[in-house]
Scaffold this motif. Sequence first.
Motif, PDB file in Angstrom:
ATOM      1  N   ASP A  12     -79.026   5.103 -60.213  1.00  0.00           N
ATOM      2  CA  ASP A  12     -80.228   5.462 -60.968  1.00  0.00           C
ATOM      3  C   ASP A  12     -79.987   6.665 -61.871  1.00  0.00           C
ATOM      4  O   ASP A  12     -80.581   6.763 -62.940  1.00  0.00           O
ATOM      5  N   ARG A  13     -79.113   7.562 -61.453  1.00  0.00           N
ATOM      6  CA  ARG A  13     -78.790   8.723 -62.286  1.00  0.00           C
ATOM      7  C   ARG A  13     -78.095   8.294 -63.582  1.00  0.00           C
ATOM      8  O   ARG A  13     -78.283   8.900 -64.622  1.00  0.00           O
ATOM      9  N   ASP A  15     -78.378   5.082 -64.880  1.00  0.00           N
ATOM     10  CA  ASP A  15     -79.236   4.102 -65.563  1.00  0.00           C
ATOM     11  C   ASP A  15     -80.428   4.820 -66.205  1.00  0.00           C
ATOM     12  O   ASP A  15     -81.550   4.768 -65.715  1.00  0.00           O
ATOM     13  N   ALA A  16     -80.190   5.448 -67.345  1.00  0.00           N
ATOM     14  CA  ALA A  16     -81.185   6.313 -67.996  1.00  0.00           C
ATOM     15  C   ALA A  16     -82.469   5.589 -68.378  1.00  0.00           C
ATOM     16  O   ALA A  16     -83.556   6.145 -68.254  1.00  0.00           O
ATOM     17  N   ASP A  17     -82.365   4.347 -68.835  1.00  0.00           N
ATOM     18  CA  ASP A  17     -83.574   3.646 -69.283  1.00  0.00           C
ATOM     19  C   ASP A  17     -84.228   2.816 -68.182  1.00  0.00           C
ATOM     20  O   ASP A  17     -85.256   2.183 -68.397  1.00  0.00           O
ATOM     21  N   GLU A  26     -74.911   5.169 -71.601  1.00  0.00           N
ATOM     22  CA  GLU A  26     -75.574   5.812 -70.463  1.00  0.00           C
ATOM     23  C   GLU A  26     -74.553   6.499 -69.568  1.00  0.00           C
ATOM     24  O   GLU A  26     -74.799   7.608 -69.078  1.00  0.00           O
ATOM     25  N   ARG A  29     -73.378   9.710 -71.310  1.00  0.00           N
ATOM     26  CA  ARG A  29     -74.435  10.729 -71.277  1.00  0.00           C
ATOM     27  C   ARG A  29     -74.560  11.339 -69.876  1.00  0.00           C
ATOM     28  O   ARG A  29     -74.656  12.558 -69.724  1.00  0.00           O
ATOM     29  N   ALA A  30     -74.554  10.505 -68.846  1.00  0.00           N
ATOM     30  CA  ALA A  30     -74.683  11.009 -67.476  1.00  0.00           C
ATOM     31  C   ALA A  30     -73.499  11.881 -67.098  1.00  0.00           C
ATOM     32  O   ALA A  30     -73.672  12.923 -66.451  1.00  0.00           O
ATOM     33  N   GLU A  33     -73.989  15.228 -68.636  1.00  0.00           N
ATOM     34  CA  GLU A  33     -75.022  15.970 -67.906  1.00  0.00           C
ATOM     35  C   GLU A  33     -74.496  16.519 -66.580  1.00  0.00           C
ATOM     36  O   GLU A  33     -74.957  17.557 -66.116  1.00  0.00           O
TER      37      GLU A  33
END
Length: 70
Positions: A12-13, A15-17, A26, A29-30, A33
């Motif tokens: 889930d962390r 799976d941004a959308d 995604e 990006r994760a 972050e």
Amino acid sequence: MADIEAAKAAFDRFDADGDGLITADEYKRAMAEMGDPYVTGPVAEAVIAAKDANADGKLSFEEFWKSLQG
């Protein structure tokens, strides 16, 4: 990480959308972050492709879970 609940939280962390699939964007990006800004687009695509059993360019939870089983 054999705990399915922990695996779901990790998935889930990424799976941004929230569509149930992790794309290379995604993933990239994760990772940024989480402190890894060096994951480039091609690297993210390679990671997804290595675990993408149905070759759709996205990682489902089932594919993610299977990759953790190792």
